[in-house]
Design an enzyme around this catalytic site. Structure first.
Site, PDB file in Angstrom:
ATOM      1  N   GLU A 264      -6.450 -15.685   7.193  1.00 42.89           N
ATOM      2  CA  GLU A 264      -5.873 -16.419   5.940  1.00 42.89           C
ATOM      3  C   GLU A 264      -5.206 -17.785   6.211  1.00 42.89           C
ATOM      4  O   GLU A 264      -4.210 -17.706   7.111  1.00 42.89           O
ATOM      5  CB  GLU A 264      -5.041 -15.261   5.347  1.00 42.89           C
ATOM      6  CG  GLU A 264      -5.666 -14.037   4.850  1.00 42.89           C
ATOM      7  CD  GLU A 264      -4.788 -13.188   3.980  1.00 42.89           C
ATOM      8  OE1 GLU A 264      -3.634 -13.368   3.960  1.00 42.89           O
ATOM      9  OE2 GLU A 264      -5.390 -12.182   3.500  1.00 42.89           O
ATOM     10  N   HIS A 282      -5.167 -14.195  -1.748  1.00 44.98           N
ATOM     11  CA  HIS A 282      -4.014 -13.155  -1.438  1.00 44.98           C
ATOM     12  C   HIS A 282      -2.816 -13.361  -2.256  1.00 44.98           C
ATOM     13  O   HIS A 282      -1.626 -13.519  -2.071  1.00 44.98           O
ATOM     14  CB  HIS A 282      -3.418 -13.324  -0.163  1.00 44.98           C
ATOM     15  CG  HIS A 282      -2.704 -12.125   0.658  1.00 44.98           C
ATOM     16  ND1 HIS A 282      -2.744 -11.471   1.896  1.00 44.98           N
ATOM     17  CD2 HIS A 282      -1.941 -11.145  -0.236  1.00 44.98           C
ATOM     18  CE1 HIS A 282      -2.093 -10.552   1.891  1.00 44.98           C
ATOM     19  NE2 HIS A 282      -1.698 -10.087   0.803  1.00 44.98           N
TER      20      HIS A 282
HETATM   21  N1  LIG Z   1      -2.843  -8.439  -2.145  1.00 47.38           N
HETATM   22  C1  LIG Z   1      -1.573  -8.431  -2.147  1.00 47.38           C
HETATM   23  O1  LIG Z   1      -0.883  -9.435  -2.510  1.00 47.38           O
HETATM   24  C2  LIG Z   1      -0.947  -7.000  -1.696  1.00 47.38           C
HETATM   25  C3  LIG Z   1       0.263  -6.873  -2.189  1.00 47.38           C
HETATM   26  C4  LIG Z   1       0.985  -5.754  -2.233  1.00 47.38           C
HETATM   27  C5  LIG Z   1       0.421  -4.904  -1.284  1.00 47.38           C
HETATM   28  N2  LIG Z   1      -0.770  -5.084  -0.629  1.00 47.38           N
HETATM   29  C6  LIG Z   1      -1.339  -4.080  -0.008  1.00 47.38           C
HETATM   30  O2  LIG Z   1      -2.012  -3.088  -0.439  1.00 47.38           O
HETATM   31  C7  LIG Z   1      -1.912  -1.858   0.312  1.00 47.38           C
HETATM   32  C8  LIG Z   1      -1.347  -0.564  -0.512  1.00 47.38           C
HETATM   33  O3  LIG Z   1      -0.288  -1.071  -1.132  1.00 47.38           O
HETATM   34  P1  LIG Z   1       0.970   0.054  -1.747  1.00 47.38           P
HETATM   35  O4  LIG Z   1       1.890  -0.684  -2.324  1.00 47.38           O
HETATM   36  O5  LIG Z   1      -0.176   1.034  -2.629  1.00 47.38           O
HETATM   37  O6  LIG Z   1       1.095   1.116  -0.448  1.00 47.38           O
HETATM   38  P2  LIG Z   1       1.517   2.648  -0.355  1.00 47.38           P
HETATM   39  O7  LIG Z   1       2.229   2.962   0.950  1.00 47.38           O
HETATM   40  O8  LIG Z   1       2.132   3.093  -1.647  1.00 47.38           O
HETATM   41  O9  LIG Z   1      -0.041   3.329  -0.235  1.00 47.38           O
HETATM   42  C9  LIG Z   1      -0.796   3.134   0.479  1.00 47.38           C
HETATM   43  C10 LIG Z   1      -1.591   4.706   0.815  1.00 47.38           C
HETATM   44  O10 LIG Z   1      -2.639   4.414   1.853  1.00 47.38           O
HETATM   45  C11 LIG Z   1      -2.524   5.779   2.621  1.00 47.38           C
HETATM   46  N3  LIG Z   1      -3.116   5.612   3.681  1.00 47.38           N
HETATM   47  C12 LIG Z   1      -2.665   5.328   4.922  1.00 47.38           C
HETATM   48  N4  LIG Z   1      -3.385   5.344   5.906  1.00 47.38           N
HETATM   49  C13 LIG Z   1      -4.848   5.315   5.434  1.00 47.38           C
HETATM   50  C14 LIG Z   1      -5.938   5.808   5.718  1.00 47.38           C
HETATM   51  N5  LIG Z   1      -6.221   5.793   7.119  1.00 47.38           N
HETATM   52  N6  LIG Z   1      -7.134   5.935   4.839  1.00 47.38           N
HETATM   53  C15 LIG Z   1      -6.915   6.142   3.549  1.00 47.38           C
HETATM   54  N7  LIG Z   1      -5.591   5.966   2.981  1.00 47.38           N
HETATM   55  C16 LIG Z   1      -4.527   5.746   3.893  1.00 47.38           C
HETATM   56  C17 LIG Z   1      -1.162   6.267   2.530  1.00 47.38           C
HETATM   57  O11 LIG Z   1      -1.072   7.590   2.705  1.00 47.38           O
HETATM   58  C18 LIG Z   1      -0.683   5.715   1.174  1.00 47.38           C
HETATM   59  O12 LIG Z   1      -0.686   6.609   0.301  1.00 47.38           O
HETATM   60  C19 LIG Z   1      -1.234  -2.090   1.440  1.00 47.38           C
HETATM   61  O13 LIG Z   1      -2.230  -2.573   2.560  1.00 47.38           O
HETATM   62  C20 LIG Z   1      -0.363  -3.369   1.135  1.00 47.38           C
HETATM   63  O14 LIG Z   1      -0.032  -4.197   2.241  1.00 47.38           O
HETATM   64  C21 LIG Z   1      -1.522  -6.045  -0.967  1.00 47.38           C
END
Ligand SMILES: NC(=O)c1ccc[n+]([C@@H]2O[C@H](COP(=O)([O-])OP(=O)(O)OC[C@H]3O[C@@H](n4cnc5c(N)ncnc54)[C@H](O)[C@@H]3O)[C@@H](O)[C@H]2O)c1
Length: 321
Positions: A264, A282
């Protein structure tokens, strides 16, 4: 106390109320003037004499952490912390916090927008209409289709709710799945293999770590339903982009929506040559509501840690690669 603040949406003129809260705590604030996340070499001199750090999507490596001797707290602005070396931070005695859940609505709505954009080819049709074409390319309805959610956390649950509004059949794979939530919201609990095989649309909402890097590789892509749509608003490294490009070219994959990339910003990505790819920079968390929530939460976490108060959002588990 001196604080470095790097998130691009927490700078002078942006989220002033949260910055006012911080200014009441200390006036010694340093900002990121680059308009992008900072590299290791940029962070080291800036963090040199800082006590606290509100971190955007910078690369907080072992070298960075070992060089900033005064640092007492890192407050991640956002949920993910894969760019912070948590193990080294722990060994240096620097607590790291994050802001889980507060941007989930924003990211979930963007993920669903990417799904709709792919299903109805909106960016492609927008472009072709503007240049004088009248190409009414056929799309796909979502009603009755199978949506597979990988990672049913805060964001995954928002996507599930949106999909239910479109009367999609929703399945989820998550090693730590909340089965009572699934039962209450009519979400089918699925294995990774079942989800890959049966989904018409797959949306990724899981952390990037050593076990999820390239989880969607050539092998996984080959096992998907022909023409399936894939959306990733989590972290770039979860999809092998080279394999995804091949799958899109040969029709195995019907469309790809990305808000996160292996590099990125992406440079000369072959994916950009394809009409069935929709991309955003992003920007999942970039809504007025989410940036305000993240700003307040990140500022509060930092003040709590630096004041010796208990912070409920300390990250314990390592998600570094
Ligand atoms: N695009 C963006 O701007 C942006 C913003 C916020 C979060 N994110 C990303 O989105 C993702 C989800 O965020 P969130 O707030 O829901 O997090 P969260 O911690 O609430 O949820 C993540 C989920 O993934 C599950 N998980 C862990 N390992 C796994 C695997 N191997 N297979 C399947 N599931 C698995 C966890 O049990 C959890 O339920 C994260 O990677 C975060 O970094 C991106």
């Amino acid at each position: 106390m001196k604080i470095l603040i790097t998130p691009t949406s927490l700078q002078p003129g942006k989220n002033p109320e949260a910055l006012d809260v911080l200014r009441k705590f200390t006036d010694n604030l340093v900002f990121n003037t680059t308009g992008r996340p900072l590299t290791e070499d940029e962070l080291i001199p800036l963090l040199d004499d800082c006590d606290g750090y509100i971190a955007g999507l910078d690369f907080v490596t072992e070298k960075v952490l070992r060089s900033c001797k005064r640092l007492k707290a890192i407050s991640r602005y956002g949920a993910g912390y894969d760019r912070v070396d948590i193990d080294t931070a722990k060994s240096c005695g620097i607590p790291v916090s994050n802001t889980p859940g507060v941007n989930a609505e924003a990211v979930g709505e963007l993920a669903f927008s990417l799904i709709l954009s792919l299903a109805r080819k909106i960016p492609y049709l927008d472009h072709s209409t503007r240049i004088g074409e009248w190409n009414r390319s056929t799309g796909m309805e979502l009603k009755g289709k199978n949506l597979g959610i990988m990672g049913l956390g805060a964001v995954g649950k928002v996507v599930a709710r949106c999909a239910k509004g479109f009367e999609m059949d929703v399945a989820a794979y998550d090693p730590y799945i909340d089965t009572s939530y699934c039962a209450a919201h009519h979400i089918r609990v699925s294995t990774f293999d079942e989800l890959i095989k049966h989904a018409d649309v797959i949306s990724l909402h899981l952390p990037l770590n050593a076990s999820t890097r390239h989880m969607i590789d050539q092998k996984a892509l080959c096992r998907m339903k022909p023409g399936a749509l894939l959306v990733n608003t989590s972290r770039g490294g979860i999809i092998d982009e080279t394999a995804a490009y091949e799958a899109l070219k040969n029709g195995t994959l019907g469309g790809l929506g990305l808000d996160a990339f292996e590099t990125e910003p992406p440079k000369d990505s072959l994916l950009f040559q394809l009409d069935n790819v929709v991309v955003t920079p992003h920007t999942g968390a970039h809504t007025f509501e989410a940036t305000r929530n993240m700003a307040h939460a990140a500022v509060q976490n930092l003040i709590d840690i630096l004041s010796g108060r208990e912070c409920p959002y300390i990250v314990n588990q390592s998600d570094t690669l």
